[in-house]
Design a protein around this motif. Sequence first.
Motif, mmCIF file in Angstrom:
data_model
loop_
_atom_site.group_PDB
_atom_site.id
_atom_site.type_symbol
_atom_site.label_atom_id
_atom_site.label_comp_id
_atom_site.label_asym_id
_atom_site.label_seq_id
_atom_site.Cartn_x
_atom_site.Cartn_y
_atom_site.Cartn_z
ATOM 1 N N ARG A 260 -0.504 3.478 -33.794
ATOM 2 C CA ARG A 260 -1.201 2.570 -32.886
ATOM 3 C C ARG A 260 -2.504 3.221 -32.423
ATOM 4 N NH1 ARG A 260 1.827 -0.112 -35.088
ATOM 5 N NH2 ARG A 260 3.376 -1.533 -34.310
ATOM 6 N N VAL A 261 -3.566 2.402 -32.372
ATOM 7 C CA VAL A 261 -4.882 2.850 -31.938
ATOM 8 C C VAL A 261 -5.386 1.837 -30.924
ATOM 9 C CG1 VAL A 261 -7.249 3.339 -32.656
ATOM 10 C CG2 VAL A 261 -5.369 3.900 -34.180
ATOM 11 N N GLU A 262 -6.003 2.324 -29.850
ATOM 12 C CA GLU A 262 -6.508 1.434 -28.814
ATOM 13 C C GLU A 262 -8.026 1.442 -28.800
ATOM 14 O OE1 GLU A 262 -6.343 1.877 -24.202
ATOM 15 O OE2 GLU A 262 -4.463 0.931 -24.848
ATOM 16 N N GLY A 263 -8.605 0.265 -28.663
ATOM 17 C CA GLY A 263 -10.046 0.120 -28.502
ATOM 18 C C GLY A 263 -10.313 -0.608 -27.207
ATOM 19 N N SER A 264 -11.499 -0.394 -26.638
ATOM 20 C CA SER A 264 -11.802 -1.060 -25.381
ATOM 21 C C SER A 264 -13.254 -1.489 -25.340
ATOM 22 C CB SER A 264 -11.493 -0.138 -24.200
ATOM 23 O OG SER A 264 -12.362 0.979 -24.214
#
Length: 136
Positions: free
Chosen positions: A43-47
Amino acid sequence: MTDNNPFEALGGSGGFDLQGLLEQAQQMQEQLESAQERLTDARVEGSAGGGAVRVTVNGIGELQAVTIKPGTFDGSSDDDLSDLGDLVVAAYRDAKSQADTMASSALGPLSGGGMPGLGGPGPDAGPGALGFPQDS
């Protein structure tokens, strides 16, 4: 009597090792499948918008979740909703870029570099190496 082995010229004195090549291909296939499984689970998070919008993608770039910071958008105007949509897209692009980097690192030579020793474009080759037209 003469041996008419059509592969004799390919392998030198030992001949062409088709079985060895098949075993190597099988190992590469297993490594590729294992790497793809790990990427699917990662899982990778972007904002975007200073953390107002966050998205989560897996290692192959599939969208898993979208989180909107409470109180950031009330949705009462078209402009507000348009801004929200733009931030979701920006956050996704941020996460997807990270996922692409992760996938490139995880797959390494398994991702389009061809089989070792057989030539062909390497993993960093541009579209021109594959026969696609390039913009100047």
